[in-house]
Design a protein around this motif. Structure first.
Motif, PDB file in Angstrom:
ATOM      1  N   ASP A 111       3.860   5.225   2.742  1.00 53.90           N
ATOM      2  CA  ASP A 111       4.538   3.931   2.619  1.00 53.90           C
ATOM      3  C   ASP A 111       5.192   3.720   1.248  1.00 53.90           C
ATOM      4  N   THR A 124       0.868   3.079  -0.276  1.00 55.51           N
ATOM      5  CA  THR A 124      -0.449   2.954   0.327  1.00 55.51           C
ATOM      6  C   THR A 124      -1.209   4.242   0.096  1.00 55.51           C
ATOM      7  N   ARG A 126      -5.231   6.262   0.606  1.00 52.04           N
ATOM      8  CA  ARG A 126      -6.619   6.309   1.091  1.00 52.04           C
ATOM      9  C   ARG A 126      -7.366   7.306   0.226  1.00 52.04           C
ATOM     10  N   THR A 134      -7.507   1.282   3.433  1.00 53.95           N
ATOM     11  CA  THR A 134      -6.439   1.796   2.585  1.00 53.95           C
ATOM     12  C   THR A 134      -6.035   0.676   1.635  1.00 53.95           C
ATOM     13  N   ILE A 136      -3.225  -0.781  -1.623  1.00 59.74           N
ATOM     14  CA  ILE A 136      -1.887  -0.731  -2.196  1.00 59.74           C
ATOM     15  C   ILE A 136      -2.011  -0.367  -3.674  1.00 59.74           C
ATOM     16  N   TYR A 154      -7.954  -3.199   5.054  1.00 60.17           N
ATOM     17  CA  TYR A 154      -6.920  -2.215   5.397  1.00 60.17           C
ATOM     18  C   TYR A 154      -5.580  -2.813   5.015  1.00 60.17           C
ATOM     19  N   ASN A 155      -4.931  -2.229   4.024  1.00 60.97           N
ATOM     20  CA  ASN A 155      -3.683  -2.769   3.482  1.00 60.97           C
ATOM     21  C   ASN A 155      -2.575  -1.732   3.608  1.00 60.97           C
ATOM     22  N   ARG A 156      -1.373  -2.184   4.012  1.00 62.74           N
ATOM     23  CA  ARG A 156      -0.274  -1.243   4.207  1.00 62.74           C
ATOM     24  C   ARG A 156       1.071  -1.914   3.962  1.00 62.74           C
ATOM     25  N   PHE A 157       2.115  -1.096   4.004  1.00 65.99           N
ATOM     26  CA  PHE A 157       3.524  -1.503   3.999  1.00 65.99           C
ATOM     27  C   PHE A 157       3.906  -2.374   2.802  1.00 65.99           C
ATOM     28  N   SER A 171      -2.213  -6.888   5.678  1.00 66.67           N
ATOM     29  CA  SER A 171      -3.635  -6.679   5.419  1.00 66.67           C
ATOM     30  C   SER A 171      -4.465  -7.263   6.553  1.00 66.67           C
ATOM     31  N   GLN A 201       4.417  -4.598   9.079  1.00 64.36           N
ATOM     32  CA  GLN A 201       5.622  -3.837   8.743  1.00 64.36           C
ATOM     33  C   GLN A 201       6.733  -4.730   8.186  1.00 64.36           C
TER      34      GLN A 201
END
Length: 327
Positions: A111, A124, A126, A134, A136, A154-157, A171, A201
């Motif tokens: 990401d 992102t 892990r 995960t 940021i 769980y954090n992304r994008f 998140s 996203q």
């Protein structure tokens, strides 16, 4: 006669769509995306007239998730060419490629998103495969020093705001699966909209006043738009289609996204393609049409296209690539 009229109508629609692209996309003429059309995920670029398809990465490893430095000098992307998915950098001449997050020792980096000033990449990561969490991070492009910005769930994008002051992200933290915004140093985390299971996203509009994102509802998985304060929420993609990964064009006129007409859930023959939709949801168009999956669109700065690779440059790239793998 009716059939002939349908053909004429479809042809006219294509002409009008192409004309609208010429009128609005002078600073946004190319899109990068990831595709498995040659049996392996690679990063391609093509123009918005559906021509000039090029394979940018062309490697036996998996390459995906392109992101471009705003001035076009570098592309960041994810590759597992050293055995672990990490972020790599490729310059616009395509004669230099280097692993960028290898020294961090994490198990999975993905990401990537450049800060507007080009000094940082948010991503992102892990740290350990057994855990699903995960977080940021951001990493300084010059020094390689990283900073962890989230520490729970769980954090992304991650997506930088156009002014560089905020980072938007998804998140599943205790407040609910939704979109959040934090300061660029990780402080001041707040929820964008007060609800649970509110989508993922995300991406900013070029003026930083709106957010496009993916959300699941009774009409399928669609692209939605709301203000940066969570107001005026609305769906802009067609009902009963499945869309994701919105990417707002630099001129604000289009949102590229991946889309499948049929539900991908339980479908062994997924065939998503890259589509465009205007922010008001009125104008639409399909950029790719291939039985393989075309995913993860990103707009390409014009400067990235200013130098075409020669055979000698491609050979140099391959030599540097082999060297970086064995370092």
């Amino acid at each position: 006669m009716k059939r002939q009229f349908m053909f004429l109508t479809a042809g006219l629609a294509c002409v009008l769509f192409a004309h609208s692209l010429r009128g609005h996309a002078s600073d946004s003429t190319h899109i990068a995306f990831t595709s498995a059309r040659e049996g392996n995920y690679e990063i391609y670029i093509m123009n918005t007239k559906r021509k000039s398809l090029q394979n940018l990465t062309n490697h036996p490893a998996l390459d995906w998730y392109p992101a471009f430095l705003p001035d076009g000098r570098w592309m960041a992307f994810v590759s597992d060419r050293d055995g672990t998915p990490r972020i790599y950098l490729m310059n616009r001449n395509r004669n230099e490629l280097r692993p960028f997050t290898k020294h961090l020792g994490s198990k999975l980096d993905f990401d990537p998103d450049w800060s507007p000033d080009g000094q940082w990449i948010a991503f992102t990561s892990r740290a350990n495969i057994p855990t699903a969490d995960t977080n940021i991070y951001k990493i300084n492009v010059n020094s390689g020093v990283s900073q962890q910005l989230t520490d729970t769930g769980y954090n992304r994008f991650p997506k930088w705001s156009p002014d560089g002051d905020r980072i938007l992200f998804y998140s599943n933290r205790k407040e609910g699966n939704d979109l959040f915004v934090m300061k660029s140093n990780g402080n001041g985390i707040r929820r964008v909209i007060d609800r649970r299971f509110g989508g993922g996203q995300p991406t900013w509009s070029p003026d930083g006043k709106q957010i496009a994102y993916k959300m699941t509802d009774l009409a399928g998985v669609g692209i939605y738009i709301m203000t940066d304060e969570g107001q005026n929420n609305r769906r802009i993609t067609r009902d009963n289609t499945w869309a994701g990964i919105p990417a707002w064009s630099p001129n604000g006129q289009w949102i590229a996204h991946e889309l499948e007409v049929k539900s991908p859930w339980g479908n062994p023959n997924r065939d998503s393609n890259i589509h465009l939709v205007s922010p008001d949801g009125i104008e639409t168009g399909q950029l790719t049409k291939h039985p393989a999956r075309d995913i993860l669109p990103a707009w390409v700065p014009e400067a990235f296209l200013s130098v075409s690779p020669t055979a000698e440059q491609q050979t140099t790239l391959w030599g540097r690539l082999k060297k970086s793998i064995h370092d």
